[in-house]
Design an enzyme around this catalytic site. Structure first.
Site, PDB file in Angstrom:
ATOM      1  N   ASN A  45      11.311   0.442   4.497  1.00  0.00           N
ATOM      2  CA  ASN A  45      10.073   0.482   4.547  1.00  0.00           C
ATOM      3  C   ASN A  45       9.878   0.527   6.013  1.00  0.00           C
ATOM      4  O   ASN A  45      10.331  -0.082   6.875  1.00  0.00           O
ATOM      5  CB  ASN A  45       9.446  -0.568   3.692  1.00  0.00           C
ATOM      6  CG  ASN A  45       9.677  -2.100   4.041  1.00  0.00           C
ATOM      7  OD1 ASN A  45      10.734  -2.172   4.542  1.00  0.00           O
ATOM      8  ND2 ASN A  45       8.840  -2.768   3.794  1.00  0.00           N
ATOM      9  N   ILE A  46       8.631   1.319   6.358  1.00  0.00           N
ATOM     10  CA  ILE A  46       8.004   1.407   7.774  1.00  0.00           C
ATOM     11  C   ILE A  46       6.580   1.153   7.668  1.00  0.00           C
ATOM     12  O   ILE A  46       5.741   1.742   6.975  1.00  0.00           O
ATOM     13  CB  ILE A  46       8.469   2.758   8.382  1.00  0.00           C
ATOM     14  CG1 ILE A  46       9.783   2.936   8.294  1.00  0.00           C
ATOM     15  CG2 ILE A  46       7.842   2.994   9.757  1.00  0.00           C
ATOM     16  CD1 ILE A  46      10.412   4.497   8.415  1.00  0.00           C
ATOM     17  N   GLU A  47       6.124  -0.124   8.111  1.00  0.00           N
ATOM     18  CA  GLU A  47       4.649  -0.405   8.083  1.00  0.00           C
ATOM     19  C   GLU A  47       3.931   0.118   9.308  1.00  0.00           C
ATOM     20  O   GLU A  47       4.474   0.751  10.354  1.00  0.00           O
ATOM     21  CB  GLU A  47       4.655  -1.907   7.965  1.00  0.00           C
ATOM     22  CG  GLU A  47       5.177  -2.467   6.597  1.00  0.00           C
ATOM     23  CD  GLU A  47       4.945  -3.710   6.310  1.00  0.00           C
ATOM     24  OE1 GLU A  47       4.412  -4.611   7.213  1.00  0.00           O
ATOM     25  OE2 GLU A  47       5.086  -4.188   5.252  1.00  0.00           O
ATOM     26  N   CYS A  56       6.927   3.290   1.804  1.00  0.00           N
ATOM     27  CA  CYS A  56       7.908   2.583   1.211  1.00  0.00           C
ATOM     28  C   CYS A  56       9.319   3.048   1.787  1.00  0.00           C
ATOM     29  O   CYS A  56       9.569   4.057   1.740  1.00  0.00           O
ATOM     30  CB  CYS A  56       7.698   2.565  -0.340  1.00  0.00           C
ATOM     31  SG  CYS A  56       6.312   1.582  -0.931  1.00  0.00           S
ATOM     32  N   GLU A  58      11.731   3.726  -0.574  1.00  0.00           N
ATOM     33  CA  GLU A  58      12.220   4.711  -1.515  1.00  0.00           C
ATOM     34  C   GLU A  58      11.606   6.065  -1.069  1.00  0.00           C
ATOM     35  O   GLU A  58      12.264   6.969  -1.123  1.00  0.00           O
ATOM     36  CB  GLU A  58      11.437   4.423  -3.072  1.00  0.00           C
ATOM     37  CG  GLU A  58      12.076   3.123  -3.583  1.00  0.00           C
ATOM     38  CD  GLU A  58      11.289   1.960  -3.292  1.00  0.00           C
ATOM     39  OE1 GLU A  58      10.741   2.123  -2.129  1.00  0.00           O
ATOM     40  OE2 GLU A  58      10.920   1.101  -4.256  1.00  0.00           O
ATOM     41  N   CYS A  97       6.051   5.565  -5.493  1.00  0.00           N
ATOM     42  CA  CYS A  97       7.343   6.095  -5.273  1.00  0.00           C
ATOM     43  C   CYS A  97       8.079   6.540  -6.614  1.00  0.00           C
ATOM     44  O   CYS A  97       8.921   7.390  -6.770  1.00  0.00           O
ATOM     45  CB  CYS A  97       8.236   5.031  -4.912  1.00  0.00           C
ATOM     46  SG  CYS A  97       7.727   4.578  -3.452  1.00  0.00           S
TER      47      CYS A  97
HETATM   48  N1  THU Z   1       7.569  -1.670  -0.527  1.00  0.00           N
HETATM   49  C1  THU Z   1       8.540  -0.620  -0.607  1.00  0.00           C
HETATM   50  O1  THU Z   1       9.098  -0.365   0.442  1.00  0.00           O
HETATM   51  N2  THU Z   1       8.759  -0.125  -1.809  1.00  0.00           N
HETATM   52  C2  THU Z   1       7.916  -0.584  -2.731  1.00  0.00           C
HETATM   53  O2  THU Z   1       8.268   0.082  -3.942  1.00  0.00           O
HETATM   54  C3  THU Z   1       7.123  -1.467  -2.875  1.00  0.00           C
HETATM   55  C4  THU Z   1       6.730  -2.003  -1.578  1.00  0.00           C
HETATM   56  C5  THU Z   1       7.081  -2.128   0.762  1.00  0.00           C
HETATM   57  C6  THU Z   1       5.832  -1.463   1.220  1.00  0.00           C
HETATM   58  C7  THU Z   1       5.480  -2.506   2.162  1.00  0.00           C
HETATM   59  O3  THU Z   1       5.973  -2.261   3.550  1.00  0.00           O
HETATM   60  C8  THU Z   1       5.971  -3.762   1.871  1.00  0.00           C
HETATM   61  O4  THU Z   1       7.052  -3.225   0.962  1.00  0.00           O
HETATM   62  C9  THU Z   1       5.173  -4.927   0.907  1.00  0.00           C
HETATM   63  O5  THU Z   1       4.355  -4.017   0.155  1.00  0.00           O
END
Ligand code: THU
Length: 139
Positions: A45-47, A56, A58, A97
């Site tokens: 995941n990359i915020e 996300c 995925e 996703c």
């Molecule tokens: N996140 C994912 O990477 N995959 C998911 O299916 C649900 C959420 C990440 C997004 C965000 O960076 C962090 O988890 C919290 O929501």
């Protein structure tokens, strides 16, 4: 799928989780995607400071694989948990996703949510996205 294949995907997802960029939620997710030709792609995941721009793990891995030319997939392993801690529970893919998976995968695509290489659950996309909307509905 063979147990060894599943364990390998989980190991890669756990490793990839370390690359997660999650300074806001501190929730780190790693994924490993097995293409039908045997190649494996990984993602995290990359915020973003603009929260809605986060991606996300995925979707990161699907977009990476699709942009490399892949179109057919067998399975994805997903693992998530708070930074600095081992995963405490299964990290299920969010709705967006699941919809991205629907674009490229059949109902028997396997989604493996893992805490460790030994502790995991395996679902089909049809189980996690029943009656999903796909391209077949509009062509
Ligand atoms: N996140 C994912 O990477 N995959 C998911 O299916 C649900 C959420 C990440 C997004 C965000 O960076 C962090 O988890 C919290 O929501």
């Amino acid at each position: 799928m063979q147990k060894e294949q599943i364990r390998n995907l989980i190991r890669l997802a756990l490793e990839m989780r370390k690359s997660a960029y999650a300074p806001y939620s501190h929730y780190q997710v790693g994924s490993a995607l097995l293409a039908k030709n045997g190649k494996v792609y990984t993602g995290c995941n990359i915020e973003n400071a603009s929260y809605g721009a986060a991606n996300c793990a995925e979707r990161t891995v699907f977009f990476q694989a699709v942009s490399a030319g892949e179109r057919h997939f067998t399975a994805i392993a997903i693992t998530g948990g708070l930074a600095g801690e081992e995963p405490a529970d299964y990290a299920y893919p969010c709705g967006i996703c699941r919809q991205v998976m629907k674009e490229f995968c059949d109902g028997d695509f396997r989604i493996i949510v893992a805490v460790t290489e030994e502790n995991y659950q395996c679902y089909t996309l049809a189980e996690l996205l029943p009656h999903g909307f796909g391209g077949a509905s509009i062509v």
